[in-house]
Design an enzyme around this catalytic site. Structure first.
Site, short mmCIF file in Angstrom:
data_model
loop_
_atom_site.label_atom_id
_atom_site.label_comp_id
_atom_site.label_asym_id
_atom_site.label_seq_id
_atom_site.Cartn_x
_atom_site.Cartn_y
_atom_site.Cartn_z
N ASP A 1 30.19 6.11 8.67
CA ASP A 1 30.19 4.36 8.88
C ASP A 1 31.55 4.05 9.45
OD1 ASP A 1 30.28 1.67 8.89
OD2 ASP A 1 29.44 1.56 6.64
N LYS B 1 29.77 -4.43 14.57
CA LYS B 1 31.08 -5.37 14.94
C LYS B 1 31.50 -5.29 16.21
CE LYS B 1 32.24 -5.47 10.06
NZ LYS B 1 31.68 -6.64 9.90
N PHE C 1 31.85 -0.08 1.07
CA PHE C 1 31.50 -1.35 1.50
C PHE C 1 30.68 -1.04 2.92
CE2 PHE C 1 30.88 -4.92 4.09
CZ PHE C 1 30.37 -6.14 3.14
#
Length: 413
Positions: free
Chosen positions: A230, A259, A145
Site C-alpha cells: 500500500d 492520493k 491504516f
C-alpha cells in the site's frame, strides 16, 4: 492570533450545520492555494506541511497538471468504462511502465484501491492458487491504516475506526508490524496475500527495520503468497524514491496507489500488477463508473511524466535530509523523537507540552499547517515543491511554539 474572523466564522458555521462531523479539522478556511501555500478567506497565508496527506505532492495547482485538466475539460470528462476513451490507454501504459508491471486497474479513492486489491488477491487465490472458495485469508499489520470502509476497518487495530461499526468482514490475520517471523508463522495453505504499508503513515510515520521488507518479500515468494504494498501515502516520490519499497530494493507483486496520482486535482487510484495477477478479473466481476475517467487519466498521465524525470524524488531526498536534521535538533526541547524518510516526518511531542492536536493549533496560529496523529505525534509532509527557506521558516515557527509552551507550562506550575 485568532484564526476565525467574520468570513471564516460564516463558512465554519455552514460546515458545522450541514456537514457530517466525521472530521475534526483545524479552524482554517482555505480560499485559494498555490505551490506550498494556502490562503484563507481573510487573506492569511499558511505554509502547507500536510499536503492533503500526500495527495498534493506536486504542490497546489501545479501548472502542468492544471493545464492538462483545463484542456481535458473542453473535450470529454466521463464516458464510464462502457466505452473506450483516448486517455485511458496512455495513462495505464505510462503507469505500468513506471511500476515495472503489465496491467493497471484504475479506480478513484485510496480505499477503493485497497478494496480492489483485496478482491484481486482473493480471486487470484481461488483461480490460480487453488484456495477453496470462501477460505482465503490475508495477513495485515497492527496499527495499519488502509482506509475506512467496512472491510478495511475490519482488520484495523484502531478502536476509533472500529467501535460501533460491526459486524466485521472475516478473512484477515493481524500480526505486529516489523516482525517478518510473525508473518511466516501466520501463513497457512489458504493465505493469499500479505498487505502492508512499507512505512506506516497514520501510525506516526513508522519506518520498519532494514531487513523487514526484504524478508517479507522472500517469505511471500517461498509460500506463493502475493505481497501487496500500500503505497498510497508513501509512494510517488514522498520518501525520496518513486516508491518507499525502493529504499529496500523490494518489488511487491501488487502496488496500491492513490492520493498524489491525481495530482491534487482529481481522485485517482490504481492497482498495478502483472497479468498473472490482475488477469484474474473478467468483465462484470469488478468495476467503477468513474474509475479511469478521461479527466483523471489525463491528469494521471501528467503525474507519471513528472515522476519520470526524477526531479521530485531528488527534491524529496535532499530537502528531506534538511527537514529531518532541523527537526532532530529539537529533540530535548519538547521533541522526543523524529522518524521518517524524505519529506515525511513523524515528530513525537513531549506530552507535558500538550497533545499533538493542541500543538497543531498553535502552529496554525504561526502560519504552519500540520496534523496530529496518535495523540502526541505531529506529521510533517509538505508538498515536494517546498524550498529550503520555507523548511527553515516552518521549523523556526515550530521552535517558537515549543518555546512558548515550555514557558507557559513553567509559569503555571
Amino acid at each position: 492570533m485568532t484564526l476565525v474572523d467574520a468570513g471564516s466564522a460564516d463558512a465554519l458555521a455552514l460546515e458545522d450545520r450541514y456537514t457530517a462531523h466525521n472530521y475534526s479539522p483545524l479552524p482554517v478556511v482555505a480560499a485559494s492555494a498555490d505551490g506550498a501555500w494556502i490562503t484563507d478567506v481573510e487573506g492569511r497565508r499558511y505554509l502547507d506541511c500536510l499536503a492533503a496527506y500526500s495527495a498534493v505532492n506536486f504542490g497546489h495547482r501545479h501548472p502542468a497538471i492544471t493545464a492538462v485538466a483545463h484542456a481535458q475539460l473542453d473535450t470529454v470528462t466521463l464516458v464510464s468504462r462502457a466505452f473506450h476513451s483516448d486517455r485511458l490507454g496512455p495513462f495505464c501504459a505510462a503507469l505500468a511502465r513506471l511500476c515495472g508491471k503489465e496491467l493497471v486497474l484504475p479506480m478513484n479513492s485510496g480505499a477503493e484501491a485497497v478494496e480492489s486489491g483485496i478482491k484481486v488477491a482473493r480471486k487470484w487465490g481461488t483461480d490460480v492458487k487453488g484456495v477453496p472458495a470462501g477460505e482465503a485469508n490475508i495477513i495485515v499489520a497492527e496499527n495499519n491504516f488502509h482506509g475506512r470502509t467496512i472491510s478495511i476497518v475490519s482488520f484495523s487495530t484502531d478502536e476509533s475506526a472500529r467501535s460501533g461499526f460491526g459486524p466485521f468482514t472475516p478473512g484477515f490475520r493481524t500480526v505486529p508490524f516489523g516482525d517478518p517471523d510473525a508473518i511466516a508463522a501466520a501463513i497457512d495453505e489458504n493465505t493469499v496475500a500479505v498487505l502492508l504499508e512499507p512505512i506506516q503513515g497514520e501510525a506516526g510515520i513508522i519506518v520498519p527495520p532494514a531487513d523487514y521488507l526484504p524478508r517479507v518479500r522472500d517469505i511471500c515468494s517461498r509460500h506463493r503468497v502475493l505481497m501487496i504494498a500500500d503505497e498510497i501515502q508513501s509512494g510517488l516520490a514522498r520518501t525520496g524514491r518513486t516508491f518507499a519499497c525502493d529504499h529496500w530494493d523490494v518489488v511487491p507483486d501488487v502496488y496500491l496507489l492513490g492520493k498524489a496520482l491525481g495530482g491534487g486535482v482529481m481522485p485517482l487510484s490504481a492497482v498495478v500488477a502483472d497479468a498473472d495477477v490482475l488477469g484474474v478479473l473478467h468483465p462484470g466481476e469488478h468495476g467503477s463508473t468513474f474509475g479511469g475517467n478521461p479527466l483523471a487519466a489525463a491528469i494521471g498521465t501528467t503525474v507519471v511524466e513528472l515522476l519520470a524525470t526524477g526531479e521530485f524524488q531528488s527534491r524529496s531526498a535532499t530537502l528531506g535530509t534538511r527537514l529531518h536534521d532541523r527537526l532532530r535538533a529539537l529533540i530535548g526541547s519538547g521533541v522526543l523523537a523524529v522518524r521518517g524518510l524524505g519529506l515525511w516526518a513523524g515528530v513525537d511531542i513531549d506530552p507535558a507540552l500538550g497533545t499533538g492536536k493542541h500543538l497543531s493549533h498553535l502552529l496554525a496560529q504561526h502560519g504552519v499547517l500540520v496534523k496530529d496523529t496518535h495523540g502526541s505525534t505531529l506529521r510533517f509532509a509538505p508538498p515536494l515543491v517546498i524550498t529550503e527557506e520555507e523548511i527553515d521558516w516552518a521549523v523556526e515557527q515550530f521552535t517558537a511554539v515549543l518555546a512558548e509552551e515550555r514557558a507557559h507550562r513553567a509559569s503555571v506550575r
